[in-house]
Scaffold this active site. Structure first.
Site, PDB file in Angstrom:
ATOM      1  CB  VAL A  15      -1.293   0.097   0.845  1.00 19.36           C
ATOM      2  CG1 VAL A  15      -1.909   1.539   1.515  1.00 19.36           C
ATOM      3  CG2 VAL A  15      -2.265  -1.084   1.165  1.00 19.36           C
ATOM      4  N   GLY A  16       2.060   0.954   1.172  1.00 17.21           N
ATOM      5  CA  GLY A  16       1.942   2.580   1.072  1.00 17.21           C
ATOM      6  C   GLY A  16       2.849   2.609  -0.326  1.00 17.21           C
ATOM      7  CB  VAL A  89       3.039  -0.152   9.807  1.00 17.67           C
ATOM      8  CG1 VAL A  89       4.128   1.606   9.417  1.00 17.67           C
ATOM      9  CG2 VAL A  89       2.241   0.092  10.553  1.00 17.67           C
ATOM     10  CB  THR A  93      -5.465 -12.308  11.736  1.00 21.60           C
ATOM     11  OG1 THR A  93      -5.864 -11.971  10.656  1.00 21.60           O
ATOM     12  CG2 THR A  93      -5.741 -13.016  12.816  1.00 21.60           C
ATOM     13  CG  LEU A 221     -12.931  -2.358   9.205  1.00 20.90           C
ATOM     14  CD1 LEU A 221     -13.506  -2.946  10.510  1.00 20.90           C
ATOM     15  CD2 LEU A 221     -12.235  -3.414   9.356  1.00 20.90           C
ATOM     16  CG  ASN A 224     -11.886  -5.230   2.353  1.00 28.08           C
ATOM     17  OD1 ASN A 224     -11.975  -4.578   0.802  1.00 28.08           O
ATOM     18  ND2 ASN A 224     -10.581  -4.252   2.924  1.00 28.08           N
ATOM     19  CB  CYS A 276      -7.371  -6.743   2.057  1.00 25.65           C
ATOM     20  SG  CYS A 276      -6.121  -6.320   1.905  1.00 25.65           S
ATOM     21  CE  LYS A 279      -5.231  -6.713   7.183  1.00 20.31           C
ATOM     22  NZ  LYS A 279      -5.373  -5.837   7.621  1.00 20.31           N
TER      23      LYS A 279
HETATM   24  P1  NAD Z   1       2.703  -4.968   3.534  1.00 23.40           P
HETATM   25  O1  NAD Z   1       3.280  -5.865   5.247  1.00 23.40           O
HETATM   26  O2  NAD Z   1       3.111  -4.649   2.395  1.00 23.40           O
HETATM   27  O3  NAD Z   1       3.715  -3.361   4.284  1.00 23.40           O
HETATM   28  C1  NAD Z   1       3.780  -2.826   5.689  1.00 23.40           C
HETATM   29  C2  NAD Z   1       5.368  -2.367   5.940  1.00 23.40           C
HETATM   30  O4  NAD Z   1       5.709  -1.626   6.901  1.00 23.40           O
HETATM   31  C3  NAD Z   1       7.050  -3.250   6.081  1.00 23.40           C
HETATM   32  O5  NAD Z   1       7.395  -3.593   4.866  1.00 23.40           O
HETATM   33  C4  NAD Z   1       6.805  -3.356   7.583  1.00 23.40           C
HETATM   34  O6  NAD Z   1       8.400  -3.354   7.568  1.00 23.40           O
HETATM   35  C5  NAD Z   1       6.789  -1.435   7.837  1.00 23.40           C
HETATM   36  N1  NAD Z   1       6.778  -1.526   8.856  1.00 23.40           N
HETATM   37  C6  NAD Z   1       6.029  -1.807  10.398  1.00 23.40           C
HETATM   38  N2  NAD Z   1       6.293  -0.952  11.210  1.00 23.40           N
HETATM   39  C7  NAD Z   1       6.742  -0.214  10.536  1.00 23.40           C
HETATM   40  C8  NAD Z   1       7.577   1.389  11.563  1.00 23.40           C
HETATM   41  N3  NAD Z   1       7.213   1.211  12.772  1.00 23.40           N
HETATM   42  N4  NAD Z   1       7.834   2.550  10.719  1.00 23.40           N
HETATM   43  C9  NAD Z   1       8.532   1.771   9.054  1.00 23.40           C
HETATM   44  N5  NAD Z   1       7.907   0.943   8.636  1.00 23.40           N
HETATM   45  C10 NAD Z   1       7.326   0.329   9.643  1.00 23.40           C
HETATM   46  O7  NAD Z   1       1.337  -4.077   4.082  1.00 23.40           O
HETATM   47  P2  NAD Z   1       0.614  -4.109   3.032  1.00 23.40           P
HETATM   48  O8  NAD Z   1      -0.089  -4.458   2.481  1.00 23.40           O
HETATM   49  O9  NAD Z   1       1.071  -2.327   2.465  1.00 23.40           O
HETATM   50  O10 NAD Z   1      -0.720  -3.616   4.075  1.00 23.40           O
HETATM   51  C11 NAD Z   1      -0.531  -2.172   4.997  1.00 23.40           C
HETATM   52  C12 NAD Z   1      -1.919  -1.957   5.284  1.00 23.40           C
HETATM   53  O11 NAD Z   1      -2.360  -1.228   4.149  1.00 23.40           O
HETATM   54  C13 NAD Z   1      -2.703  -3.169   5.912  1.00 23.40           C
HETATM   55  O12 NAD Z   1      -3.136  -2.043   7.171  1.00 23.40           O
HETATM   56  C14 NAD Z   1      -3.666  -3.633   5.162  1.00 23.40           C
HETATM   57  O13 NAD Z   1      -4.609  -4.474   5.846  1.00 23.40           O
HETATM   58  C15 NAD Z   1      -4.259  -2.360   4.262  1.00 23.40           C
HETATM   59  N6  NAD Z   1      -4.910  -2.376   3.373  1.00 23.40           N
HETATM   60  C16 NAD Z   1      -3.797  -2.984   2.019  1.00 23.40           C
HETATM   61  C17 NAD Z   1      -4.699  -3.568   0.773  1.00 23.40           C
HETATM   62  C18 NAD Z   1      -3.695  -4.309   0.137  1.00 23.40           C
HETATM   63  O14 NAD Z   1      -3.817  -4.402  -1.204  1.00 23.40           O
HETATM   64  N7  NAD Z   1      -2.210  -4.960   0.464  1.00 23.40           N
HETATM   65  C19 NAD Z   1      -5.164  -2.169   0.591  1.00 23.40           C
HETATM   66  C20 NAD Z   1      -5.839  -1.649   1.340  1.00 23.40           C
HETATM   67  C21 NAD Z   1      -5.995  -1.637   2.529  1.00 23.40           C
HETATM   68  C1  UDX Z   2      -9.588  -6.027  -2.210  1.00 25.46           C
HETATM   69  C2  UDX Z   2     -10.703  -4.890  -2.462  1.00 25.46           C
HETATM   70  O1  UDX Z   2     -11.013  -4.930  -3.489  1.00 25.46           O
HETATM   71  C3  UDX Z   2      -9.407  -3.539  -2.112  1.00 25.46           C
HETATM   72  O2  UDX Z   2     -10.552  -2.838  -3.155  1.00 25.46           O
HETATM   73  C4  UDX Z   2      -9.025  -3.628  -1.006  1.00 25.46           C
HETATM   74  O3  UDX Z   2      -7.933  -2.707  -0.864  1.00 25.46           O
HETATM   75  C5  UDX Z   2      -7.904  -4.602  -0.624  1.00 25.46           C
HETATM   76  O4  UDX Z   2      -9.019  -6.241  -0.599  1.00 25.46           O
HETATM   77  P1  UDX Z   2      -7.229  -8.024  -3.348  1.00 25.46           P
HETATM   78  O5  UDX Z   2      -6.979  -8.414  -2.512  1.00 25.46           O
HETATM   79  O6  UDX Z   2      -5.916  -6.318  -3.629  1.00 25.46           O
HETATM   80  O7  UDX Z   2      -7.857  -6.175  -3.099  1.00 25.46           O
HETATM   81  O8  UDX Z   2      -8.146  -8.293  -4.056  1.00 25.46           O
HETATM   82  P2  UDX Z   2      -9.485  -8.529  -5.183  1.00 25.46           P
HETATM   83  O9  UDX Z   2      -9.216  -8.345  -6.332  1.00 25.46           O
HETATM   84  O10 UDX Z   2     -10.781  -8.204  -4.023  1.00 25.46           O
HETATM   85  O11 UDX Z   2      -9.665 -10.059  -5.653  1.00 25.46           O
HETATM   86  C6  UDX Z   2      -9.466 -10.807  -3.834  1.00 25.46           C
HETATM   87  C7  UDX Z   2      -9.916 -12.139  -4.318  1.00 25.46           C
HETATM   88  O12 UDX Z   2     -10.943 -12.640  -4.275  1.00 25.46           O
HETATM   89  C8  UDX Z   2      -8.615 -12.551  -4.855  1.00 25.46           C
HETATM   90  O13 UDX Z   2      -8.507 -13.845  -4.486  1.00 25.46           O
HETATM   91  C9  UDX Z   2      -9.729 -13.207  -6.197  1.00 25.46           C
HETATM   92  O14 UDX Z   2      -8.888 -14.181  -6.923  1.00 25.46           O
HETATM   93  C10 UDX Z   2     -11.056 -13.175  -5.261  1.00 25.46           C
HETATM   94  N1  UDX Z   2     -12.356 -12.683  -6.550  1.00 25.46           N
HETATM   95  C11 UDX Z   2     -12.440 -11.519  -7.127  1.00 25.46           C
HETATM   96  C12 UDX Z   2     -13.322 -14.245  -6.943  1.00 25.46           C
HETATM   97  O15 UDX Z   2     -12.906 -15.189  -6.625  1.00 25.46           O
HETATM   98  N2  UDX Z   2     -14.739 -13.979  -7.889  1.00 25.46           N
HETATM   99  C13 UDX Z   2     -14.238 -12.054  -7.905  1.00 25.46           C
HETATM  100  O16 UDX Z   2     -15.568 -11.831  -8.231  1.00 25.46           O
HETATM  101  C14 UDX Z   2     -13.660 -11.213  -7.044  1.00 25.46           C
END
Ligand code: NAD
Ligand code: UDX
Length: 466
Positions: A15-16, A89, A93, A221, A224, A276, A279
């Site tokens: 994300v970041g 960050v 879970t 929340l 999702n 996501c 969790k």
């Molecule tokens: P990630 O694990 O890829 O990245 C998080 C990073 O934060 C790690 O590299 C970790 O080392 C770093 N970190 C932890 N503590 C720190 C600190 N004190 N200072 C600096 N860095 C620190 O996680 P992500 O997938 O990027 O998700 C981050 C957040 O965004 C989560 O809360 C997640 O639920 C949310 N989110 C994720 C997605 C997605 O698609 N992955 C989408 C929407 C929201």
């Molecule tokens: C999801 C949300 O879509 C996004 O808005 C949020 O910020 C992070 O969580 P992501 O998990 O990256 O994104 O991918 P997404 O396209 O939502 O797919 C999630 C899972 O659902 C995948 O395993 C995908 O294959 C599955 N999926 C998706 C299905 O099985 N059927 C569908 O119709 C859509």
């Protein structure tokens, strides 16, 4: 309004990294510094080989890196220079203690917050970007205010991220909406406006929504949970299809044509994965329980339970079809990532499938275009597995193509919907396999009739075999 000139982002993850790279790309006048405690990850961001695969990400990063986009482990310096700080960050879970298996582990959020309070020598807007339980911003505010020095003020905002992996850059460039929650005070509004102004550089104003802090936190929340609920609903119907002769794609199409339902996110599958959905729903379940709303908790929990059921149901269909035993049979698993166009395997359904195949003493050939061999072995060696990890390399082979995976296999299992799997030469594959040759399509991407004419026995999720 406050003019933001320097941004710092704590957390250089999925994300970041992309989010702040796009801000740098669209706002050349703002200096964006992304920091992480993980030095390997930062080094990768500074190299030619970025730590995550995401279509279009390279272009954005290479365009701005070293100009107004920086990746560094110097957390304190970046915090101090910034006017606005994204906290991005991880919030996994919890594995142990109160709420284990459900609640979000907020330790990383808290330590990032304390670090900001400790280091900051000027006022900051602190933006919660991570997905967190409703009212986390209140805890952050209390910690910041109790630990601030001098005359510093901290304004806190909630700005959840809605990008999906595999389409992150497009989602960031053309978001459906940007959500900014703030306190309903003059200072809160001012901070909201400062962040809105950044997004306004490329997002139409009517797509920028401002709400109170708690609505913003809960909306993430909720979104999702609603999305995952659609997938569990369609997957529940897929089981009825398999037993009746209805076809899940036809049912999804017919229902989706109702403009109130809409066609998207109704694709049946082997189960949703990704870091996501599961969790965040478990997080919502825990929150509901904490609020003494057990019926609400049970309602949302069922979305996750159905997803587990869908994976198990697919595995048992495979074993039953393969004459009730897969011992020493060779199974080609196509795809290991949780969806196409990403190398991310977190909570991927393929992990559950492969573990079950190994447990049944099958031999598993795995091919994924973007997941490394090291990652696959890591995912299959979790502490919870019941098979002997020493035998893993004898049972599992990671290969470089779908053809290599299928050679001498008894069955092909499609676990991820990569486009290249639709274009394979299935006549060639059929010739190289043991007979009868089976295909189990867990993503409904293959042309079953065509495969049958080649000679395959085809089993598709949401379709009967009678
Ligand atoms: P990630 O694990 O890829 O990245 C998080 C990073 O934060 C790690 O590299 C970790 O080392 C770093 N970190 C932890 N503590 C720190 C600190 N004190 N200072 C600096 N860095 C620190 O996680 P992500 O997938 O990027 O998700 C981050 C957040 O965004 C989560 O809360 C997640 O639920 C949310 N989110 C994720 C997605 C997605 O698609 N992955 C989408 C929407 C929201
Ligand atoms: C999801 C949300 O879509 C996004 O808005 C949020 O910020 C992070 O969580 P992501 O998990 O990256 O994104 O991918 P997404 O396209 O939502 O797919 C999630 C899972 O659902 C995948 O395993 C995908 O294959 C599955 N999926 C998706 C299905 O099985 N059927 C569908 O119709 C859509």
């Amino acid at each position: 309004t406050t003019q933001v000139k320097k941004i710092c982002c704590l957390g250089a993850g999925y994300v970041g990294g992309p989010t702040c790279a796009v801000i740098a790309y669209k706002c050349p006048h703002i200096q964006v510094t992304i920091v992480d405690v993980n030095e390997t990850r930062i080094n990768a961001w500074n190299s030619d080989n970025l730590p995550i695969y995401e279509p279009g990400l390279d272009k954005v990063v290479f365009d701005r890196r070293g100009k107004n986009l920086f990746f560094t482990t110097e957390v304190e310096k970046a915090i101090n220079e910034a006017d606005l700080i994204f906290v991005s960050v991880n919030t996994p879970t919890k594995k142990a203690g109160m709420g284990a298996g459900y609640a979000a582990d907020l330790a990383y959020i808290e330590s990032a917050t304390r670090q900001i309070a400790e280091v900051a020598r000027s006022s900051k807007i602190v933006v919660e970007k991570s997905t967190v339980p409703c009212r986390t911003a209140e805890s952050m505010r209390t910690i910041l205010e109790a630990n601030s020095h001098d005359d510093i003020r901290f304004d806190i905002l909630s700005n959840p991220e809605f990008l999906a992996e595999g389409t992150a850059i497009n989602d960031l460039l053309y978001p459906d909406r940007v959500l900014i929650g703030g306190l309903q005070t003059p200072e809160g509004y001012k901070a909201q406006q400062a962040l809105a102004k950044i997004y306004e550089q490329w997002v139409p104003k009517d797509k920028i929504i401002t709400t109170n802090l708690w609505s913003s936190e809960l909306s993430k929340l909720a979104a999702n949970a609603l999305l995952a609920q659609r997938i569990s609903s369609i997957n529940a119907l897929s089981a009825i299809c398999e037993a009746t002769g209805a076809d899940i794609d036809e049912v999804a199409y017919a229902c989706g044509r109702d403009s109130r339902i809409g066609p998207r996110f109704l694709k049946a599958s082997v189960g949703f994965g990704g870091s996501c959905f599961q969790k965040d729903i478990l997080n919502l379940v825990y929150l509901s329980e904490q609020l003494n709303l057990p019926e609400v908790a049970a309602y949302w929990k069922q979305v996750v339970d159905l997803n587990e059921y869908q994976k198990k149901r697919f595995v048992s269909r495979i074993i039953k079809t393969l004459f009730n035993t897969i011992t020493n049979k060779r199974i080609a698993v196509l795809g290991f990532a949780f969806k196409k166009d990403t190398g991310d395997t977190r909570e991927s359904a393929a992990i559950t499938l492969c573990k079950d195949f190994i447990q049944e003493n099958a031999r598993v050939n795995i091919y994924d275009p973007k997941v490394s061999e090291q990652q696959i072995f890591y995912d299959l060696s979790g502490p919870e597995v019941t098979y002997d990890i020493k035998d893993l390399k004898k049972r599992v082979t990671v290969v470089q193509s779908a053809y290599e995976a299928s050679a001498n296999a008894d069955a092909i299992v499609v676990a991820t919907e990569w486009d290249e799997f639709k274009e394979l030469d299935f006549e060639r594959i059929y010739k190289s396999m043991n007979k009868p040759a089976f295909i189990f399509d867990g993503r409904l991407i293959l042309d079953a009739e065509k495969l049958k004419s080649v000679g395959f026995r085809v089993h598709t999720i949401g379709r009967a075999n009678f």
